[in-house]
Write a protein that holds these residues in place. Structure first.
Motif, PDB file in Angstrom:
ATOM      1  N   GLY A  22       0.817  -1.211   0.000  1.00  0.00           N
ATOM      2  CA  GLY A  22       0.000   0.000   0.000  1.00  0.00           C
ATOM      3  C   GLY A  22       0.848   1.256   0.000  1.00  0.00           C
ATOM      4  N   ARG A  24       3.417   1.643  -1.614  1.00  0.00           N
ATOM      5  CA  ARG A  24       3.866   1.813  -2.997  1.00  0.00           C
ATOM      6  C   ARG A  24       2.687   1.931  -3.958  1.00  0.00           C
ATOM      7  NH1 ARG A  24       9.066   3.463  -3.262  1.00  0.00           N
ATOM      8  NH2 ARG A  24      10.248   2.401  -1.643  1.00  0.00           N
ATOM      9  N   ASN A  25       1.483   2.129  -3.420  1.00  0.00           N
ATOM     10  CA  ASN A  25       0.293   2.311  -4.252  1.00  0.00           C
ATOM     11  C   ASN A  25       0.062   1.177  -5.232  1.00  0.00           C
ATOM     12  OD1 ASN A  25      -0.117   4.955  -3.141  1.00  0.00           O
ATOM     13  ND2 ASN A  25       1.604   5.596  -4.436  1.00  0.00           N
ATOM     14  N   MET A  26       0.311  -0.049  -4.808  1.00  0.00           N
ATOM     15  CA  MET A  26       0.080  -1.165  -5.718  1.00  0.00           C
ATOM     16  C   MET A  26      -1.414  -1.439  -5.867  1.00  0.00           C
ATOM     17  SD  MET A  26       3.066  -3.875  -4.873  1.00  0.00           S
ATOM     18  CE  MET A  26       4.780  -3.330  -4.751  1.00  0.00           C
ATOM     19  N   ASP A  27      -1.756  -2.137  -6.946  1.00  0.00           N
ATOM     20  CA  ASP A  27      -3.144  -2.555  -7.079  1.00  0.00           C
ATOM     21  C   ASP A  27      -3.363  -3.798  -6.211  1.00  0.00           C
ATOM     22  OD1 ASP A  27      -2.419  -4.910  -8.491  1.00  0.00           O
ATOM     23  OD2 ASP A  27      -2.519  -3.870 -10.389  1.00  0.00           O
ATOM     24  N   ILE A  28      -4.620  -4.243  -6.117  1.00  0.00           N
ATOM     25  CA  ILE A  28      -4.899  -5.321  -5.161  1.00  0.00           C
ATOM     26  C   ILE A  28      -4.222  -6.620  -5.560  1.00  0.00           C
ATOM     27  CG2 ILE A  28      -7.042  -4.360  -4.226  1.00  0.00           C
ATOM     28  CD1 ILE A  28      -8.557  -6.271  -6.076  1.00  0.00           C
ATOM     29  N   PHE A  29      -3.926  -6.769  -6.843  1.00  0.00           N
ATOM     30  CA  PHE A  29      -3.177  -7.957  -7.235  1.00  0.00           C
ATOM     31  C   PHE A  29      -1.756  -7.887  -6.657  1.00  0.00           C
ATOM     32  CE2 PHE A  29      -0.944 -11.050  -9.603  1.00  0.00           C
ATOM     33  CZ  PHE A  29      -1.894 -11.994  -9.962  1.00  0.00           C
ATOM     34  N   GLY A  30      -1.154  -6.712  -6.761  1.00  0.00           N
ATOM     35  CA  GLY A  30       0.175  -6.522  -6.187  1.00  0.00           C
ATOM     36  C   GLY A  30       0.164  -6.753  -4.678  1.00  0.00           C
ATOM     37  N   VAL A  33       0.268 -10.419  -4.118  1.00  0.00           N
ATOM     38  CA  VAL A  33       1.602 -10.970  -4.400  1.00  0.00           C
ATOM     39  C   VAL A  33       2.562 -10.677  -3.254  1.00  0.00           C
ATOM     40  CG1 VAL A  33       3.644 -10.780  -5.884  1.00  0.00           C
ATOM     41  CG2 VAL A  33       1.370 -10.924  -6.906  1.00  0.00           C
TER      42      VAL A  33
END
Lengths: 204, 204, 204
Positions: A22, A24-30, A33
């Motif tokens: 979060g 790093r502002n990743m999407d929920i898939f990230g 992972v």
């Protein structure tokens, strides 16, 4: 008992991975992972290095479901989690110690030498967090933070030492667990750190 | 058929690796390394995690030659490549899907469970790009970009679902391939993204 | 003879890892981790990729003790080390070459093909430094520096070429070693670099 602590541990690690994703502002898939890698990456590296196939989590689909669920749940409850900071730190410490003890045991069961068992315990304890930080593009926190990786080392040495003395495994696990947890909580409470090595000279 | 798509896939992945290396001003040796890792790294990680030895590419010297050649060729033709952007995106999507299907199949042939097969497909599909980004010192793009890794997941689930229904493997492969490609192209066209998780709170 | 060079090599690599850790202000535990990974990480990756279990260092506790000691010693003597820069560069070059030759030999002994043996030699030579740089959050130096990784390639090709010609292994090792060392020292002395590939275009 260690299994219950282990399940709590991978849940907590997954949540810490999700929070890092979060940042790093990743999407929920990230998020999924990073949660997976943080929780199960340490054990994966241990199994690879020891040649311990099949890799543990491939035989436990419930671990996969658990850590990914924990990661995704974190995106929902993140805003409330800092209220639980203390609980979280204690659970994280318990996880670190459980990981270390399990790692030691796996290596000893495969007849590796004592020093390799210690390395295996530490790999299980800290490599998940290292992978998380590498994927989030930062220098691994465990290499810089207040006594953390060192707790893993102490737990492994204590466990193997007591084992050499012929202490019963269950008692040994309980003692090592208690010793490690005490050390980690004292370290957090006192802000204990290892000495830092700073070297800024360029040779070129 | 999947073999031809696979060869195209590793070529395209190698080229994407070479461009990423160019953005970091690497020398041509670095370009070759990143091309190799991007194209064959995903399969390597899958084979390691599944304990599938020997690692696939070690038995196919032609893959090694192909991806390194593609990487080096890229340094020559890079300036013209943006004209081919659309072709490139389609080939990249085909590669992602071929990687995913191959990864699933390898795990199923080794009698791993369904959920591990899905993980294996995704690892094959996305880990090459993740290694590329880690070596180029950036947060992996696949964890943030518009539907990409998720396409890999959908393809794996579709393939395994149809397989459970008893659909013939060739037909199944074709259907999963078409489904995945459609989804990926729609996602590019529409700029579809997964929701992002942002978490900026510091606990310290 | 190669064993002695190997021990020097892992010591030197451990020291270079420790200095890199110092540039990131790591604690002494982090220094030990980076020293270990830099010195033994390349061989670990080679063993993993070749499926060569048990991993070499797990059978040699003395290597573990040596590299961690070298890493920790470095924190004490770092301030004097730049006086030894030239010695250090020569030892580092010898290490690179010893790693490469050992990596080739391991793969050939396992009946891998020539091209895989070359890859194995290079992995042994350069992956330790790559892991070090990834953990220290920078683009791997070996992918950008003056002829370094390429020396590993030349050594591997030379060694395998002479082997195909039926040259005795000991003589071959000596010749390849001398050839590689000469090339590396000339490259340092002359500042030789491979051409760089720069690509700044964004496609988005």
């Amino acid at each position: 008992m260690l299994i219950v602590v282990y399940l709590i541990a991978i849940t907590v690690e997954a949540m810490s991975g999700a929070l890092a994703a979060g940042r790093r502002n990743m999407d929920i898939f990230g998020v999924a992972v990073i949660a997976f890698v943080t929780a199960l990456g340490g054990g994966t590296i241990r199994d690879l290095v020891l040649g311990h196939f099949p890799i543990r989590w491939t035989q436990h689909p419930e671990y996969i479901v658990l850590v990914i669920s924990a990661g995704l749940l974190t995106t929902v409850i993140a805003r409330y989690m800092h209220h639980l900071k203390r609980v979280f730190l204690v659970l994280d410490a318990m996880g670190l110690i459980a990981f270390s003890l399990i790692g030691c045991s796996v290596a000893l069961a495969m007849d590796y030498s004592i020093i390799v068992a210690i390395m295996a315990g530490m790999m299980t304890g800290i490599c998940g967090g290292m992978l998380r930080d590498v994927l989030c593009n930062q220098v691994p926190l465990v290499l810089r933070r207040e006594l953390y990786a060192s707790v893993s080392l102490v737990v492994c040495v204590l466990f193997i030492g007591l084992r050499e003395l012929g202490i019963d495994t269950d008692l040994n696990t309980a003692l090592s667990f208690a010793g490690g947890l005490t050390l980690r909580l004292l370290a957090i409470w006192g802000g204990w750190k290892l000495p830092t090595f700073s070297y800024q000279q360029r040779w070129d």
